[in-house]
Design an enzyme around this catalytic site. Structure first.
Site, PDB file in Angstrom:
ATOM      1  N   CYS A  57       2.900  59.723 -19.060  1.00 23.36           N
ATOM      2  CA  CYS A  57       3.792  58.813 -19.759  1.00 23.36           C
ATOM      3  C   CYS A  57       3.606  57.422 -19.161  1.00 23.36           C
ATOM      4  O   CYS A  57       3.064  57.267 -18.080  1.00 23.36           O
ATOM      5  CB  CYS A  57       5.238  59.254 -19.565  1.00 23.36           C
ATOM      6  SG  CYS A  57       5.513  60.959 -20.063  1.00 23.36           S
TER       7      CYS A  57
ATOM      8  N   ARG B  96      -0.990  55.886 -22.798  1.00 21.42           N
ATOM      9  CA  ARG B  96      -0.572  56.916 -21.842  1.00 21.42           C
ATOM     10  C   ARG B  96       0.284  57.993 -22.504  1.00 21.42           C
ATOM     11  O   ARG B  96       0.657  58.983 -21.865  1.00 21.42           O
ATOM     12  CB  ARG B  96       0.223  56.281 -20.697  1.00 21.42           C
ATOM     13  CG  ARG B  96      -0.564  55.298 -19.880  1.00 21.42           C
ATOM     14  CD  ARG B  96       0.270  54.777 -18.739  1.00 21.42           C
ATOM     15  NE  ARG B  96       0.551  55.819 -17.777  1.00 21.42           N
ATOM     16  CZ  ARG B  96      -0.203  56.105 -16.734  1.00 21.42           C
ATOM     17  NH1 ARG B  96      -1.284  55.402 -16.519  1.00 21.42           N
ATOM     18  NH2 ARG B  96       0.110  57.062 -15.906  1.00 21.42           N
TER      19      ARG B  96
ATOM     20  N   TRP C 123       4.539  61.276 -23.382  1.00 24.17           N
ATOM     21  CA  TRP C 123       3.602  62.354 -23.742  1.00 24.17           C
ATOM     22  C   TRP C 123       4.324  63.627 -23.320  1.00 24.17           C
ATOM     23  O   TRP C 123       4.477  63.902 -22.132  1.00 24.17           O
ATOM     24  CB  TRP C 123       2.292  62.179 -22.985  1.00 24.17           C
ATOM     25  CG  TRP C 123       1.216  63.142 -23.384  1.00 24.17           C
ATOM     26  CD1 TRP C 123       0.322  62.984 -24.405  1.00 24.17           C
ATOM     27  CD2 TRP C 123       0.886  64.381 -22.761  1.00 24.17           C
ATOM     28  NE1 TRP C 123      -0.530  64.061 -24.450  1.00 24.17           N
ATOM     29  CE2 TRP C 123      -0.202  64.934 -23.451  1.00 24.17           C
ATOM     30  CE3 TRP C 123       1.422  65.095 -21.681  1.00 24.17           C
ATOM     31  CZ2 TRP C 123      -0.779  66.151 -23.104  1.00 24.17           C
ATOM     32  CZ3 TRP C 123       0.854  66.311 -21.335  1.00 24.17           C
ATOM     33  CH2 TRP C 123      -0.239  66.819 -22.052  1.00 24.17           C
TER      34      TRP C 123
ATOM     35  N   ASN D 298       7.748  59.348 -14.987  1.00 27.97           N
ATOM     36  CA  ASN D 298       6.429  59.892 -15.327  1.00 27.97           C
ATOM     37  C   ASN D 298       6.091  60.921 -14.260  1.00 27.97           C
ATOM     38  O   ASN D 298       6.142  60.613 -13.069  1.00 27.97           O
ATOM     39  CB  ASN D 298       5.385  58.769 -15.333  1.00 27.97           C
ATOM     40  CG  ASN D 298       3.978  59.312 -15.473  1.00 27.97           C
ATOM     41  OD1 ASN D 298       3.757  60.308 -16.159  1.00 27.97           O
ATOM     42  ND2 ASN D 298       3.025  58.670 -14.827  1.00 27.97           N
ATOM     43  N   GLY D 299       5.758  62.134 -14.687  1.00 23.65           N
ATOM     44  CA  GLY D 299       5.444  63.182 -13.715  1.00 23.65           C
ATOM     45  C   GLY D 299       6.082  64.479 -14.159  1.00 23.65           C
ATOM     46  O   GLY D 299       6.507  64.609 -15.315  1.00 23.65           O
TER      47      GLY D 299
ATOM     48  N   GLU E 119     -20.744  65.890 -24.788  1.00 22.74           N
ATOM     49  CA  GLU E 119     -19.926  64.679 -24.921  1.00 22.74           C
ATOM     50  C   GLU E 119     -19.812  64.248 -26.400  1.00 22.74           C
ATOM     51  O   GLU E 119     -18.737  63.842 -26.852  1.00 22.74           O
ATOM     52  CB  GLU E 119     -20.540  63.560 -24.060  1.00 22.74           C
ATOM     53  CG  GLU E 119     -19.883  62.196 -24.168  1.00 22.74           C
ATOM     54  CD  GLU E 119     -18.402  62.172 -23.800  1.00 22.74           C
ATOM     55  OE1 GLU E 119     -17.872  63.164 -23.300  1.00 22.74           O
ATOM     56  OE2 GLU E 119     -17.773  61.134 -24.079  1.00 22.74           O
TER      57      GLU E 119
ATOM     58  N   LYS F 236     -16.298  63.875 -28.349  1.00 21.48           N
ATOM     59  CA  LYS F 236     -15.871  62.644 -29.033  1.00 21.48           C
ATOM     60  C   LYS F 236     -15.481  62.960 -30.472  1.00 21.48           C
ATOM     61  O   LYS F 236     -14.462  62.497 -30.956  1.00 21.48           O
ATOM     62  CB  LYS F 236     -16.983  61.586 -29.047  1.00 21.48           C
ATOM     63  CG  LYS F 236     -17.257  60.845 -27.773  1.00 21.48           C
ATOM     64  CD  LYS F 236     -16.200  59.853 -27.340  1.00 21.48           C
ATOM     65  CE  LYS F 236     -15.164  60.508 -26.465  1.00 21.48           C
ATOM     66  NZ  LYS F 236     -15.388  60.590 -25.061  1.00 21.48           N
TER      67      LYS F 236
ATOM     68  N   GLU G  57     -12.133  65.060 -30.694  1.00 18.86           N
ATOM     69  CA  GLU G  57     -10.870  64.429 -30.293  1.00 18.86           C
ATOM     70  C   GLU G  57     -10.419  63.339 -31.253  1.00 18.86           C
ATOM     71  O   GLU G  57      -9.226  63.133 -31.431  1.00 18.86           O
ATOM     72  CB  GLU G  57     -10.899  63.926 -28.846  1.00 18.86           C
ATOM     73  CG  GLU G  57     -11.775  62.745 -28.573  1.00 18.86           C
ATOM     74  CD  GLU G  57     -11.799  62.358 -27.098  1.00 18.86           C
ATOM     75  OE1 GLU G  57     -10.776  62.437 -26.434  1.00 18.86           O
ATOM     76  OE2 GLU G  57     -12.882  61.955 -26.623  1.00 18.86           O
TER      77      GLU G  57
ATOM     78  N   HIS H 124     -28.656  82.690 -28.746  1.00 19.46           N
ATOM     79  CA  HIS H 124     -28.022  83.811 -28.036  1.00 19.46           C
ATOM     80  C   HIS H 124     -26.610  84.075 -28.557  1.00 19.46           C
ATOM     81  O   HIS H 124     -25.706  84.378 -27.777  1.00 19.46           O
ATOM     82  CB  HIS H 124     -27.997  83.525 -26.529  1.00 19.46           C
ATOM     83  CG  HIS H 124     -29.355  83.393 -25.922  1.00 19.46           C
ATOM     84  ND1 HIS H 124     -30.251  84.448 -25.843  1.00 19.46           N
ATOM     85  CD2 HIS H 124     -30.001  82.318 -25.422  1.00 19.46           C
ATOM     86  CE1 HIS H 124     -31.372  84.041 -25.288  1.00 19.46           C
ATOM     87  NE2 HIS H 124     -31.258  82.744 -25.029  1.00 19.46           N
TER      88      HIS H 124
ATOM     89  N   LYS I 150      -4.308  59.026 -22.478  1.00 17.60           N
ATOM     90  CA  LYS I 150      -5.490  58.568 -21.743  1.00 17.60           C
ATOM     91  C   LYS I 150      -5.533  59.079 -20.312  1.00 17.60           C
ATOM     92  O   LYS I 150      -6.571  59.455 -19.807  1.00 17.60           O
ATOM     93  CB  LYS I 150      -5.486  57.045 -21.741  1.00 17.60           C
ATOM     94  CG  LYS I 150      -6.657  56.447 -21.015  1.00 17.60           C
ATOM     95  CD  LYS I 150      -7.504  55.635 -21.940  1.00 17.60           C
ATOM     96  CE  LYS I 150      -8.852  55.327 -21.383  1.00 17.60           C
ATOM     97  NZ  LYS I 150      -9.914  56.043 -22.075  1.00 17.60           N
TER      98      LYS I 150
END
Ligand code: F6R
Length: 594
Positions: free
Chosen positions: A2, A27, A71, A97-98, A467, A471, A474, A490, A589
Site C-alpha cells: 500500500c 503501490r 492493495w 502499510n504492512g 519474461e 508481460k 499481466e 515434452h 508495483k
C-alpha cells in the site's frame, strides 16, 4: 504494497495528500482515503481510485492529514476496509502499510475490553491499541501499541488537537520529505517529488515525530540522527511526458537508461562490485535470487556469468529459497530487486547474511531497504518506474549484470574488447527496435485475437520467453506461458493447434538450428507462429506466419533487444484489448508482503 502519505504545514492538507496519493497508486489502487485534522478528524475513503475520491470531496480546511492507497490483504476492497482507520472516539486515525500477524488475537482482546472494530482489516487494531494506551502522551501510546504488534508496518498516526504526526516503521519503507515550514511522510519518493527533493530514510525500529518545522527521530525512546539525502530524480522523470501510458514512456526511455547506467559504471574507477569471496580461493560460485521480472534478469545473469566468468551460477526464486535453499559463507550472492522493498527478497538477504554469505544487491532505488541491509549495492539508473509492469528496470538490471561480470571475465582480451564495444552500441540497437514499433503493432493486432499464447526461446533467450509471457499476461490478461523451446515437445505439444499461437525467439547463436527444427514441428501442428529473427535471416519466413526483425547483436546481448520487442508487443496487445495498462488488476508495483 500500500502507499501511505502524511502532510503537516501551512497549506491545506487535502490537495497535497490527494496529489501525493496519485503518485503512489502504483503501490495499490483498489481503494483509497484521507483523514484531515481540523478540530476533529474528518475521514473520506472508498473503494475507488484517487481521482474519483477527489471528485467526491468538498474542500477541507485542515493543514495536517494522512492518506492511503490500498492493495487489499485482509478484507476485500470496500469503503469500510479502506484506510484511514479510527479508534472508537474517532479522534485517532491511522494509515498502515504492512501486515500484522497477530491481529486476530489483538482483535479478540480489544473486543473483550469493549472496543468495537468494524472492518475486516488487520490495521484497525492499531488505532484501538493507541486509544487503549493513550493517557495524554501520543508518542508513548504509539510506542506501547507497537510493542503489542507482531508483523511489519509503516504507519502514520494523526490525532485530533495534536499539531503533529507520529510515524514508525518495521520492515516496510518510510521516508520523510523536508520542506520549508512543512514536512511530508511517504512510503516512497515519487509521492513527495512535487514538493521537495530533501529526504530522510527512516530505519527499522525508528519512530518519528513530525511538526511543520521540526523532525525528531527516536529509537527505543532516545533521539537519533538520520542523515539527509538529496533525491536525484526529477519531477519530470515521474510524469508521462506526452505518452499515453507510463509503460510506453518507460519502454522508450531504454536507450537512455542503458546509456546512463553504463556511463555511471564506466566513469567509476572500480568494478561495480567485488565478486570475489573474502578469504576464499578466488571466485568459485555464485547464487542469484530474485522475484518476478527480476528473477528473469537473474536467470539471464546465469548465462552471462557462466559464459564470461566461467563459474557455476545457481538461480533461485527468493520466495522459494526462503523455505529450503542452501547457502554457505563460501557463496557470493546477488539479490536483484528493482524496488529494493520486495518482502521475499529482503527476507532472503537477511537469511543469507545470517548464514555468513556476502550479499550484493542490485536495485533501482537509492536508500531502499535492500541497499541498506546488503553488504554492497549496485544501483541501476533507470529513474522512477511508475508502470506496474517492469520494463526499463529489467533492462537496466541486465546491464548491471554484464558490467558486474566483465571485470572478472575469463574470455580472451580481444573478445572482451569486442563485448565492451558491443555493450556501448546497445542503446543504438535498442533504438532501432523502437523505430520498428509499427511492425510490432501489426503483430500485436493479430495476437490480441487469441486467449492463450506460448513463448519459446533457447539459451540466453529462454528467460526472455518467460519474461515476454509474464508481460503479456499481466497487462493484457491473455494466458501466456514461457517455455524453453526444447521442452515444448515434452507435454505442451498436446495444446498446439490453430488456436494456440507461439511466439518464438530465433537467436543467431548456437541454438539456431535446433530452433528451426522446433518451428518445423510447431508448424506441422498448425499453430500460428510469430518469430523474432535477426535482420537478414531468410530461413524463417516459410516457417512463421508473422515475423519481427531485430537488429543484429552479439549473441551475448540478444536478450536485451528481444526483451524490448516483447515489451512493445505486450503493450500493444493490451492496448488493442482496452486494458488499464499501467494499473493491471490485482497487482501492485512493490510487493512488500510475503
Ligand atoms: C512484473 C513485475 C514483478 C516484479 C516483482 C519483483 O512486471 O514488475 O514481477 O519484478 O514483483 O519486484 P522487485 O524487482 O521490486 O523485487
Amino acid at each position: 504494497m500500500c502507499g501511505i502519505v502524511g502532510y503537516i504545514g501551512e497549506k491545506r492538507a487535502h490537495p497535497v495528500l490527494l496529489n501525493s496519493l496519485g503518485k503512489l497508486e502504483y503501490r495499490g489502487y483498489d481503494s483509497c482515503g484521507i483523514a484531515v485534522s481540523a478540530g476533529g478528524i474528518e475521514v473520506y475513503k472508498d473503494a475507488v481510485r484517487v481521482k474519483a475520491l477527489e471528485k467526491a470531496l468538498s474542500p477541507l480546511e485542515g493543514m495536517i492529514g494522512i492518506g492511503h492507497t490500498r492493495w487489499a490483504t485482509h478484507g476485500e476492497p470496500s469503503k469500510v476496509n479502506a484506510h484511514p482507520h479510527c479508534d472508537c472516539t474517532g479522534r485517532i486515525a491511522v494509515v498502515h502499510n504492512g501486515i500484522i500477524n497477530n491481529f486476530q488475537r489483538l482483535r479478540e482482546q480489544l473486543a473483550s475490553e469493549g472496543h468495537i472494530l468494524s472492518s475486516h482489516t488487520d490495521t484497525e487494531v492499531i488505532p484501538h491499541l493507541i486509544e487503549k494506551y493513550y493517557d495524554g502522551d501520543l508518542e508513548k501510546a504509539v510506542e506501547l501499541a507497537l510493542r503489542d504488534i507482531e508483523g511489519s508496518y509503516a504507519i502514520i498516526v494523526l490525532m485530533a488537537d495534536e499539531p503533529k504526526l507520529v510515524a514508525a516503521r518495521k520492515d516496510s519503507p518510510l521516508i520523510i520529505g523536508i520542506g520549508d515550514r512543512e514536512n511530508f511522510i511517504a512510503s516512497d519518493v515519487p509521492a513527495i517529488l512535487d514538493y521537495t527533493s530533501r529526504v530522510i530514510y527512516l530505519e527499522d525500529g525508528d519512530m518519528a515525530v513530525i511538526t511543520a518545522d521540526n523532525i525528531e527521530v527516536k529509537r527505543d525512546g532516545a533521539e537519533v540522527t538520520r542523515e539527509e539525502h538529496k533525491i536525484l530524480w526529477s519531477v519530470k522523470d515521474a510524469q508521462k511526458g506526452g505518452y499515453e501510458h507510463f509503460m510506453l514512456k518507460e519502454i522508450h526511455e531504454q536507450p537512455k537508461v542503458i546509456r546512463d547506467t553504463l556511463a555511471e559504471y564506466i566513469s567509476a574507477a572500480e568494478p561495480a562490485a567485488d565478486l570475489a569471496v573474502a578469504g576464499g580461493s578466488g571466485l568459485e560460485d555464485m547464487l542469484i535470487l530474485a522475484c518476478g521480472t527480476s528473477y528473469h534478469a537473474a536467470l539471464i545473469g546465469k548465462y552471462i556469468i557462466e559464459g564470461l566468468v566461467k563459474i557455476p551460477v545457481r538461480v533461485e526464486l527468493a520466495s522459494e529459497f526462503n523455505y529450503s535453499g542452501q547457502a554457505s559463507a563460501r557463496n557470493k550472492a546477488i539479490v536483484i530487486t528493482q524496488s529494493g522493498e520486495t518482502a521475499d527478497a529482503l527476507k532472503a538477504i537477511k537469511r543469507l547474511k545470517k548464514e555468513g554469505c556476502q550479499v550484493i544487491a542490485i536495485t533501482n532505488v537509492v536508500g531502499s531497504t535492500a541497499s541498506r541491509i546488503a553488504d554492497q549495492t549496485v544501483y541501476t539508473r533507470a529513474g522512477p518506474e511508475m508502470s506496474v509492469a517492469a520494463t526499463k528496470s529489467f533492462v537496466a538490471q541486465l546491464i548491471a549484470l554484464y558490467w558486474l561480470a566483465l571485470p572478472y571475465s575469463r574470455v580472451d582480451v580481444r573478445r572482451l574488447d569486442d563485448l565492451v564495444m558491443e555493450l556501448r552500441q546497445l542503446p543504438v540497437k535498442v533504438q532501432r527496435v523502437l523505430d520498428n514499433e509499427a511492425a510490432i503493432l501489426d503483430c500485436a493486432r493479430q495476437l490480441s485475437e487469441f486467449e492463450n499464447v506460448f513463448y519459446i526461446g533457447r539459451g540466453i533467450n529462454y528467460p526472455i520467453a518467460l519474461e515476454g509471457a509474464l508481460k503479456l499476461k499481466e497487462i493484457s490478461y491473455i494466458h501466456a506461458e514461457g517455455y524453453a523451446a526444447g521442452e515444448l515437445k515434452h507435454g505442451p505439444f498436446a495444446l498446439l493447434g490453430s488456436g494456440m499461437p507461439v511466439v518464438a525467439i530465433v537467436a543467431q547463436d548456437n541454438t539456431y538450428e535446433a530452433m528451426l527444427t522446433t518451428l518445423k514441428e510447431i508448424k506441422a501442428r498448425q499453430s500460428p507462429v510469430l518469430a523474432l529473427v535477426g535482420e537478414g535471416d531468410g530461413n524463417v519466413e516459410g516457417l512463421a506466419d508473422w515475423v519481427i526483425t531485430v537488429p543484429q547483436v552479439d549473441p551475448m546481448f540478444s536478450s536485451v533487444v528481444n526483451a524490448v520487442v516483447l515489451q512493445l508487443l505486450a503493450y500493444h496487445v493490451a492496448k488493442q484489448r482496452g486494458c488499464p495498462i499501467d494499473f493491471p488488476r490485482n497487482l501492485a508495483k512493490s510487493v512488500t508482503v510475503e
